[in-house]
Design a protein around this motif. Structure first.
Motif, short mmCIF file in Angstrom:
data_model
loop_
_atom_site.label_atom_id
_atom_site.label_comp_id
_atom_site.label_asym_id
_atom_site.label_seq_id
_atom_site.Cartn_x
_atom_site.Cartn_y
_atom_site.Cartn_z
N THR A 1 1.15 -1.13 -0.08
CA THR A 1 -0.10 0.10 0.03
C THR A 1 1.02 1.53 0.02
N PHE A 2 0.45 2.14 -0.83
CA PHE A 2 1.35 3.61 -1.11
C PHE A 2 0.78 4.68 -0.06
N THR A 3 1.30 5.38 0.59
CA THR A 3 0.99 6.43 1.37
C THR A 3 2.00 7.42 1.23
N SER A 4 1.73 8.51 0.42
CA SER A 4 2.68 9.61 0.23
C SER A 4 3.96 9.53 -0.25
N GLY A 5 4.22 8.57 -1.32
CA GLY A 5 5.49 8.34 -1.81
C GLY A 5 6.07 6.99 -1.07
N THR A 6 5.68 6.44 0.21
CA THR A 6 6.21 5.34 0.82
C THR A 6 5.31 4.15 0.48
N LEU A 7 6.10 3.04 0.18
CA LEU A 7 5.22 1.88 -0.04
C LEU A 7 5.52 0.91 1.21
N GLN A 8 4.33 0.64 1.93
CA GLN A 8 4.63 -0.50 2.98
C GLN A 8 4.14 -1.97 2.30
N LEU A 9 4.98 -2.69 2.46
CA LEU A 9 4.59 -4.19 2.01
C LEU A 9 4.72 -5.23 3.12
N ASP A 10 3.60 -6.01 3.01
CA ASP A 10 3.28 -6.87 3.94
C ASP A 10 3.41 -8.45 3.38
N ALA A 11 3.89 -9.31 3.89
CA ALA A 11 4.03 -10.80 3.34
C ALA A 11 3.78 -11.76 4.58
N ALA A 12 3.29 -12.89 3.97
CA ALA A 12 3.17 -13.96 4.78
C ALA A 12 3.44 -15.23 4.14
N TRP A 13 3.78 -16.19 4.83
CA TRP A 13 4.18 -17.67 4.31
C TRP A 13 3.40 -18.75 5.33
N GLY A 14 3.09 -19.85 4.82
CA GLY A 14 2.39 -20.68 5.83
C GLY A 14 2.73 -21.98 5.42
N ASP A 15 2.69 -23.11 6.35
CA ASP A 15 3.02 -24.39 6.02
C ASP A 15 1.54 -25.06 5.71
N THR A 16 1.30 -25.67 4.63
CA THR A 16 0.00 -26.21 4.51
C THR A 16 0.01 -27.71 5.07
N GLU A 17 0.99 -28.09 5.57
CA GLU A 17 1.01 -29.42 6.31
C GLU A 17 0.59 -28.99 7.92
N GLY A 18 0.91 -27.53 8.18
CA GLY A 18 0.32 -27.15 9.55
C GLY A 18 1.22 -27.45 10.77
N ARG A 19 2.51 -27.79 10.23
CA ARG A 19 3.53 -28.22 11.36
C ARG A 19 4.09 -26.85 11.65
N LEU A 20 4.28 -25.79 10.66
CA LEU A 20 4.95 -24.73 11.10
C LEU A 20 4.15 -23.68 11.05
N PRO A 21 4.47 -22.53 12.14
CA PRO A 21 3.53 -21.25 12.28
C PRO A 21 3.65 -20.38 11.11
N LEU A 22 2.66 -19.70 10.93
CA LEU A 22 2.76 -18.50 9.91
C LEU A 22 3.76 -17.54 10.19
N VAL A 23 4.36 -17.29 9.20
CA VAL A 23 5.56 -16.46 9.32
C VAL A 23 5.06 -15.13 8.41
N ARG A 24 5.32 -14.11 9.24
CA ARG A 24 4.87 -12.66 8.67
C ARG A 24 6.06 -11.77 8.57
N ALA A 25 6.14 -10.83 7.50
CA ALA A 25 7.17 -9.89 7.43
C ALA A 25 6.53 -8.58 7.18
N GLN A 26 7.20 -7.52 7.28
CA GLN A 26 6.61 -6.17 7.12
C GLN A 26 8.01 -5.13 6.86
N ALA A 27 7.85 -4.26 5.74
CA ALA A 27 8.66 -3.32 5.71
C ALA A 27 8.17 -2.10 4.95
#
Length: 295
Positions: free
Chosen positions: A233-259
């Motif tokens: 999402t863009f706000t006044s020329g700054t882009l905030q980027l969010d991402a998430a990765w998950g394990d379909t087998e459910g063994r690992l927790p959801l991983v999130r990152a933001q910058a």
């Protein structure tokens, strides 16, 4: 076809003559298996690229989330248009929201991204495969095969089916796929005349945003066989980027990152995407393994 007709109308309004070449792809035809098991999202674009290569078509209009992260040599993304709603939609004839579903309810989606995000929100749900065009998916829901299904809001809105949306997921809860809601136009890379003709249709803010999102997926080796989400999402020329990765087998927790970072060029957008991918890996996300060398 809606997408192609939309671009046709915009180009005709600018004085161009445009004819449609209707095609179906393997992605449209193989409906009994999930995309991750039959070759990925590239199944939706290969036939169109062949038509471009042979000169039968001059431009190809794609839903950008269906376009592989790396285009084949000789092809280029000439234009990214203004984005429609990038969010996911909750569709159900009997339940008003995901929270309203009873324990163990059946939710349809063939997206691994949606699967892991739904499991993070409601571990009790049964996630079942759902393929086919929009009408087919809605028919299966109405026949009672599912208690609810999750679809891209953009597709429902473009086809005049917004009334079927019972609730829209906010990105904080259900992070969209890279490029979701955006249209991209592909051409042969030697057709600068077409690039120039398409330039007025481009939306620079959308292009920069989806470039960052797609860079995350590219760096992770992403395709529809990877449960990965990326949304900017863009706000006044700054882009905030969010991402998430998950394990379909459910063994690992959801991983999130933001910058976030100031972004005015594609190179800056892609650099932000690479930084997010690195944070995902540091958090435990697993990228795709590199392909084995050919003998």
């Amino acid at each position: 076809m809606w997408q192609a007709e939309h671009v046709q109308a915009l180009l005709q309004a600018r004085g161009h003559t445009v004819q449609l070449l209707g095609m179906t792809t393997k992605g449209d035809q193989i409906l009994d298996r999930s995309l991750s098991k039959v070759g990925g999202k590239g199944l939706f674009v290969k036939e169109l690229e062949t038509a471009l290569e042979e000169g039968r078509a001059h431009i190809a209009v794609h839903s950008l989330k269906d376009v592989p992260m790396e285009l084949p040599p000789g092809f280029a993304l000439a234009c990214v248009m203004e984005r429609e709603d990038p969010r996911d939609a909750f569709v159900s004839p009997a339940h008003a929201s995901l929270a309203a579903l009873p324990q163990g309810a059946v939710v349809g989606t063939s997206s691994l991204r949606r699967q892991v995000l739904l499991q993070a929100l409601r571990p009790d749900l049964r996630i079942e495969p759902l393929r086919g065009n929009l009408d087919t998916r809605l028919r299966k829901l109405d026949e009672g095969q599912y208690d609810a299904i999750v679809l891209a809001a953009a597709g429902l809105k473009r086809l005049g089916l917004e009334s079927r949306i019972r609730a829209t997921f906010e990105p904080a809860d259900m992070l969209p796929a890279a490029g979701q809601g955006a249209l991209g136009i592909e051409v042969r890379s030697d057709r600068q005349d077409l690039v120039d003709a398409l330039a007025p249709l481009a939306d620079q803010t959308t292009w920069l945003t989806v470039a960052a999102e797609r860079a995350v997926s590219r760096a992770m080796g992403g395709s529809c066989s990877m449960p990965l989400a990326a949304h900017g999402t863009f706000t006044s020329g700054t882009l905030q980027l969010d991402a998430a990765w998950g394990d379909t087998e459910g063994r690992l927790p959801l991983v999130r990152a933001q910058a976030s970072a100031p972004v005015t060029t594609l190179a800056q957008a892609e650099a932000l995407g690479l930084a997010i991918a690195q944070r995902l890996r540091e958090g435990g996300a697993r990228g795709a393994e590199p392909a084995a060398p050919q003998a």
